[in-house]
Design a protein around this motif. Structure first.
Motif, PDB file in Angstrom:
ATOM      1  N   GLY A   1      -3.481   3.396  -3.215  1.00  0.00           N
ATOM      2  CA  GLY A   1      -2.531   4.505  -3.196  1.00  0.00           C
ATOM      3  C   GLY A   1      -2.545   5.198  -1.846  1.00  0.00           C
ATOM      4  O   GLY A   1      -1.564   5.169  -1.108  1.00  0.00           O
ATOM      5  N   ILE A   2      -3.674   5.852  -1.506  1.00  0.00           N
ATOM      6  CA  ILE A   2      -3.826   6.518  -0.204  1.00  0.00           C
ATOM      7  C   ILE A   2      -5.097   5.991   0.446  1.00  0.00           C
ATOM      8  O   ILE A   2      -6.186   6.072  -0.125  1.00  0.00           O
ATOM      9  CB  ILE A   2      -3.904   8.051  -0.345  1.00  0.00           C
ATOM     10  N   ASP A   3      -4.962   5.442   1.641  1.00  0.00           N
ATOM     11  CA  ASP A   3      -6.065   4.846   2.394  1.00  0.00           C
ATOM     12  C   ASP A   3      -6.291   5.684   3.648  1.00  0.00           C
ATOM     13  O   ASP A   3      -5.372   5.843   4.464  1.00  0.00           O
ATOM     14  CB  ASP A   3      -5.697   3.413   2.764  1.00  0.00           C
ATOM     15  N   VAL A   4      -7.505   6.242   3.795  1.00  0.00           N
ATOM     16  CA  VAL A   4      -7.838   7.085   4.945  1.00  0.00           C
ATOM     17  C   VAL A   4      -8.982   6.419   5.694  1.00  0.00           C
ATOM     18  O   VAL A   4     -10.089   6.310   5.177  1.00  0.00           O
ATOM     19  CB  VAL A   4      -8.260   8.505   4.502  1.00  0.00           C
ATOM     20  N   GLY A   5      -8.720   5.915   6.913  1.00  0.00           N
ATOM     21  CA  GLY A   5      -9.760   5.179   7.626  1.00  0.00           C
ATOM     22  C   GLY A   5      -9.612   5.242   9.125  1.00  0.00           C
ATOM     23  O   GLY A   5      -8.687   5.859   9.665  1.00  0.00           O
ATOM     24  N   VAL A   6     -10.553   4.568   9.797  1.00  0.00           N
ATOM     25  CA  VAL A   6     -10.577   4.567  11.266  1.00  0.00           C
ATOM     26  C   VAL A   6     -11.061   3.225  11.806  1.00  0.00           C
ATOM     27  O   VAL A   6     -11.769   2.498  11.131  1.00  0.00           O
ATOM     28  CB  VAL A   6     -11.523   5.666  11.829  1.00  0.00           C
TER      29      VAL A   6
ATOM     30  N   ASP B   1       0.871  -1.179   0.000  1.00  0.00           N
ATOM     31  CA  ASP B   1       0.000   0.000   0.000  1.00  0.00           C
ATOM     32  C   ASP B   1       0.903   1.222   0.000  1.00  0.00           C
ATOM     33  O   ASP B   1       2.017   1.181   0.536  1.00  0.00           O
ATOM     34  CB  ASP B   1      -0.902   0.044   1.236  1.00  0.00           C
ATOM     35  N   GLY B   2       0.394   2.336  -0.536  1.00  0.00           N
ATOM     36  CA  GLY B   2       1.189   3.555  -0.601  1.00  0.00           C
ATOM     37  C   GLY B   2       1.254   4.279   0.724  1.00  0.00           C
ATOM     38  O   GLY B   2       2.217   4.132   1.486  1.00  0.00           O
ATOM     39  N   ILE B   3       0.222   5.074   1.017  1.00  0.00           N
ATOM     40  CA  ILE B   3       0.166   5.862   2.251  1.00  0.00           C
ATOM     41  C   ILE B   3      -1.116   5.508   2.985  1.00  0.00           C
ATOM     42  O   ILE B   3      -2.197   5.541   2.405  1.00  0.00           O
ATOM     43  CB  ILE B   3       0.187   7.379   1.955  1.00  0.00           C
ATOM     44  N   GLU B   4      -1.000   5.173   4.257  1.00  0.00           N
ATOM     45  CA  GLU B   4      -2.177   4.911   5.076  1.00  0.00           C
ATOM     46  C   GLU B   4      -2.272   5.976   6.159  1.00  0.00           C
ATOM     47  O   GLU B   4      -1.305   6.243   6.867  1.00  0.00           O
ATOM     48  CB  GLU B   4      -2.119   3.532   5.711  1.00  0.00           C
ATOM     49  N   VAL B   5      -3.460   6.583   6.253  1.00  0.00           N
ATOM     50  CA  VAL B   5      -3.765   7.567   7.288  1.00  0.00           C
ATOM     51  C   VAL B   5      -4.868   6.925   8.110  1.00  0.00           C
ATOM     52  O   VAL B   5      -6.016   6.884   7.697  1.00  0.00           O
ATOM     53  CB  VAL B   5      -4.236   8.901   6.664  1.00  0.00           C
ATOM     54  N   PHE B   6      -4.515   6.363   9.265  1.00  0.00           N
ATOM     55  CA  PHE B   6      -5.456   5.524  10.001  1.00  0.00           C
ATOM     56  C   PHE B   6      -5.553   5.994  11.447  1.00  0.00           C
ATOM     57  O   PHE B   6      -4.536   6.124  12.130  1.00  0.00           O
ATOM     58  CB  PHE B   6      -4.999   4.066   9.933  1.00  0.00           C
TER      59      PHE B   6
END
Length: 178
Positions: free
Chosen positions: A67-72, A43-48
């Motif tokens: 590419g970019i994964d934004v989750g919680v 995966d590229g960038i994870e914002v978790f």
């Protein structure tokens, strides 16, 4: 929320060949990643589980999955800005969002295996990608949808996006609850 780190800056790096994430923003607040080239990772960038983070001006291409994964995992992590990134030619989504109150703007997300930009829900939870602003993005020639909004994702503001030559379901696809 409880955070592990605050004020982290990752900039102007070349990150390639990682078997997991190229950059992992996990439990961060007020942090940024800019000017990085993140290619050929799982995966590229994870914002978790992160808040008030800015991911901008990165090249995030050729990653096996997203590419970019934004989750919680839990509510309360939000207000991230994903802007001016090139998230093209990844195996799954260019940008995949499963949380709320984020801004996704001025990104290019072309030629991904699934969707250019995907707003969706977290299975078996009440967490959805809602109250996001998605504007001024270009999503073209993706394997499925250009811009996908999943079941239960409400109150998103979607404007001024360019969606061209995407396959399967259409340029824009919205799952509607009955």
């Amino acid at each position: 929320g409880s955070y592990s780190s605050d004020g982290v800056t990752i900039s102007n790096n070349i990150i390639t060949g990682c078997t997991d994430m190229g950059i992992d923003f996990h439990y961060l607040e007020n942090s940024s990643a800019s000017g990085n080239t993140v290619i050929n990772n799982s995966d590229g960038i994870e914002v978790f589980d992160a808040s008030a983070c800015t991911i901008s001006n990165n090249i995030v291409q050729g990653n096996t999955w997203t590419g970019i994964d934004v989750g919680v995992d839990m509510d309360g992590f939000e207000n991230n800005i994903i802007s001016y990134n090139d998230t093209s030619n990844n195996g799954a989504e260019g940008i995949y969002v499963t949380c709320s109150h984020n801004t996704i703007s001025h990104n290019t997300s072309n030629g991904n295996g699934y969707m250019g930009i995907r707003l969706d829900y977290v299975a078996l939870t009440d967490i959805t990608a809602s109250y996001n602003t998605v504007s001024d993005n270009t999503v073209s020639s993706n394997g499925m949808d250009g811009l996908y909004v999943g079941f239960g994702c409400v109150n998103n503001t979607i404007s001024n996006n360019t969606c061209l030559s995407n396959n399967t379901l259409g340029e824009y696809h919205y799952d509607i609850s009955i």
